[in-house]
Design an enzyme around this catalytic site. Structure first.
Site, PDB file in Angstrom:
ATOM      1  N   VAL A 297       6.662  -4.821   0.775  1.00 15.67           N
ATOM      2  CA  VAL A 297       7.372  -4.233  -0.360  1.00 15.67           C
ATOM      3  C   VAL A 297       6.385  -4.019  -1.505  1.00 15.67           C
ATOM      4  O   VAL A 297       5.683  -4.961  -1.902  1.00 15.67           O
ATOM      5  CB  VAL A 297       8.531  -5.129  -0.811  1.00 15.67           C
ATOM      6  CG1 VAL A 297       9.254  -4.515  -2.003  1.00 15.67           C
ATOM      7  CG2 VAL A 297       9.500  -5.374   0.350  1.00 15.67           C
ATOM      8  N   CYS A 298       6.330  -2.796  -2.024  1.00 13.67           N
ATOM      9  CA  CYS A 298       5.444  -2.434  -3.137  1.00 13.67           C
ATOM     10  C   CYS A 298       4.008  -2.842  -2.790  1.00 13.67           C
ATOM     11  O   CYS A 298       3.489  -2.431  -1.765  1.00 13.67           O
ATOM     12  CB  CYS A 298       5.950  -3.045  -4.436  1.00 13.67           C
ATOM     13  SG  CYS A 298       5.210  -2.316  -5.920  1.00 13.67           S
TER      14      CYS A 298
END
Length: 562
Positions: A297-298
């Site tokens: 994530v990110c």
């Protein structure tokens, strides 16, 4: 043909831009620079066009003064929703004069015909100045604040002054965005049942308790961002992605990073990659399976891609049953406004500053994020907190956003270097744990999610991941921005996502042919997992196993570090 120096400038990335600015604070972003000088030079070289634009503004202001203007705020502009902005002739003229001036500024930037980087920088500066100068920010001129002053005999301004003094005492020096008094990590946030099954100096590995009689054989390992805490993936019950995945029959593990301090300044990219591999080893050991779906994530997506590239280079990529990237950018070319704001010559100074401290302070990074969307994240709360004297709302995402972490100095420098050179997009552009990185050699199916209104990782940049990997990659474009695209539980009647079989070189061509699906993309991801994580087997009766016993209930201890 693009000149080499121009090409190098275009490789600056949102990640490095924000990490550079976070070292100095947001003031550097808002200062006029050479891009502003180029704007003025271009306008001076086009005197006729500039004069026409300014003449049109003068005509608009005359119409405003005479009461004949039809100017009004754009749909969705929350600043002028009070009826008095249109009913009161003075306020209406003030609002229309402001809107006319803003339209003229945008037109002058269009007329200048600047290059991409200069255009983005100038528009960012103009957006911030116009947002700051909005008449809705002025005490008493704002009809809501004037009414509050009458209703409370001026106590709204007293409360507002106290709120302002509190917010300016320490970073991030922006209006408080959330009333966090009603939230508890491990209580009504990060509440999905589970246990820490591995603890190292760098991370805790959380395994979640099954909530179905059977589970898919292949587990999912989530790699959260390195600049925020993991529980954005496990917010309030009913809004938790992890809870939803567990209730779908998926075995789920997540890394919870330690909040580092100056003692951990030497932790770099390879340190974090080794941690992901250690967690992968533990997941395989506990679940007695040779394969796992790895999802980042990110900035965690960057770690996941590097681990996958390392496994491909060492002949071990069959350990991966799938690879996911959620609001994560790997190819950093022209990746939105933050990319345009990055100054390469400041990179060395920024990393030297964090090296002296031993870390990058996440509170300053949160301040940088806020000024990327000043209307929504600064001035809206200015009015609410200071002019009206109210408390900010209680909202789980905003509470998580203020629960910041630090980043080790070495990792800060590594991320800046990686992004400035756009090294992930080039074969052998860097090494991971001693092996050359070539994303094309990752022959694993992928799942990529982006947000159509994302101001941190633009969806077009996320889309380019589909062309970097060697496997079959499914791209999903969700509604909303960076976090709302991810925190997207079922039940939102306005939620949609775009999806299309196959890939296109141009993201806009993909968008033209993509179909719109109602609801959240979460079930689509579960279906994708189901094709790669079966068959089902009886859910384990207890957590851990094979020498890895539960240490403490989820969400563990590292997530509580300040």
């Amino acid at each position: 043909m693009t000149a080499p120096t121009e090409l190098a400038d275009d490789l600056a990335a949102p990640l490095d831009a924000m990490l550079i600015d976070a070292a100095f604070g947001p003031i550097r972003q808002l200062a006029p620079d050479l891009s502003t000088a180029r704007l003025l030079g271009r306008l001076a070289a086009r005197p006729r066009t500039t004069a026409q634009r300014l003449g049109a503004l003068a005509a608009d202001l005359v119409r405003v003064g005479l009461g004949g203007s039809g100017l009004g705020p754009a749909p969705g502009d929350r600043r002028f929703t009070e009826p008095a902005w249109t009913a009161n002739p003075v306020l209406r003229r003030v609002m229309q004069g402001y809107l006319a001036a803003g339209r003229t500024v945008e037109g002058l930037i269009d007329d200048a015909g600047l290059g991409w980087r200069d255009d983005q920088r100038v528009r960012f500066l103009a957006e911030n100045l116009l947002a700051a100068l909005s008449p809705s920010n002025a005490p008493l001129l704002n009809p809501a604040s004037a009414k509050a002053a009458v209703d409370t005999a001026g106590l709204n301004f007293v409360r507002g002054a106290l709120n302002l003094a509190r917010d300016m005492r320490s970073a991030p020096r922006v209006p408080q965005m959330v009333d966090g008094s009603g939230f508890t990590v491990g209580g009504n946030l990060a509440a999905t049942p589970g246990a820490v099954v591995v603890r190292t100096e760098l991370f805790e590995l959380i395994q979640y308790a099954p909530q179905t009689p059977t589970v898919r054989q292949v587990p999912l390992l989530l790699v959260p961002p390195t600049i925020n805490k993991f529980y954005v993936l496990d917010l309030a019950p009913g809004r938790s992605w992890i809870e939803y995945l567990v209730q779908s029959g998926q075995q789920v593990f997540v890394l919870s990073w330690r909040n580092p301090d100056a003692r951990h300044a030497a932790w770099g990219l390879d340190t974090y990659l080794r941690a992901v591999l250690d967690a992968l080893d533990a997941v395989e050991r506990i679940c007695r399976t040779p394969r796992t779906v790895l999802t980042g994530v990110c900035s965690g997506g960057i770690l996941a891609s590097l681990v996958a590239a390392h496994l491909a280079a060492t002949g071990e990529q069959d350990r991966l049953a799938g690879l996911g990237f959620m609001v994560s950018v790997l190819d950093q070319r022209r990746a939105g406004v933050p990319a345009a704001l990055a100054d390469r010559y400041l990179a060395g100074a920024a990393t030297a500053l964090s090296r002296r401290r031993g870390y990058l302070d996440g509170k300053v990074l949160a301040e940088v994020f806020a000024w990327l969307r000043p209307g929504d994240l600064v001035w809206h709360y200015w009015v609410n907190n200071y002019l009206l004297g109210r408390k900010p709302p209680a909202f789980d995402v905003l509470f998580w956003n203020t629960d910041t972490t630090r980043m080790p100095a070495r990792l800060h420098a590594d991320f800046v270097d990686l992004a400035l050179g756009n090294r992930l997009a080039e074969p052998a552009g860097l090494t991971a744990l001693g092996t050359p990185v070539d994303l094309k050699k990752i022959d694993v199916d992928g799942y990529v999610v982006a947000g159509v209104a994302d101001h941190i990782t633009p969806w077009q940049s996320c889309y380019r991941t589909t062309g970097l990997l060697g496997g079959d990659t499914r791209f999903v474009l969700s509604t909303s921005g960076h976090i709302a695209a991810l925190v997207n539980p079922p039940g939102n009647a306005k939620a949609t996502y775009r999806v299309k079989a196959g890939q296109e070189d141009d993201p806009l061509e993909w968008l033209d042919g993509a179909g719109t699906e109602q609801g959240t993309w979460w079930p689509d991801f579960v279906a994708w997992l189901g094709q790669r994580c079966g068959p089902d087997r009886r859910a384990p009766a207890k957590l851990g196993g094979r020498g890895l016993a539960p240490l403490i209930d989820a969400p563990g201890t590292y997530v509580l570090d300040r």
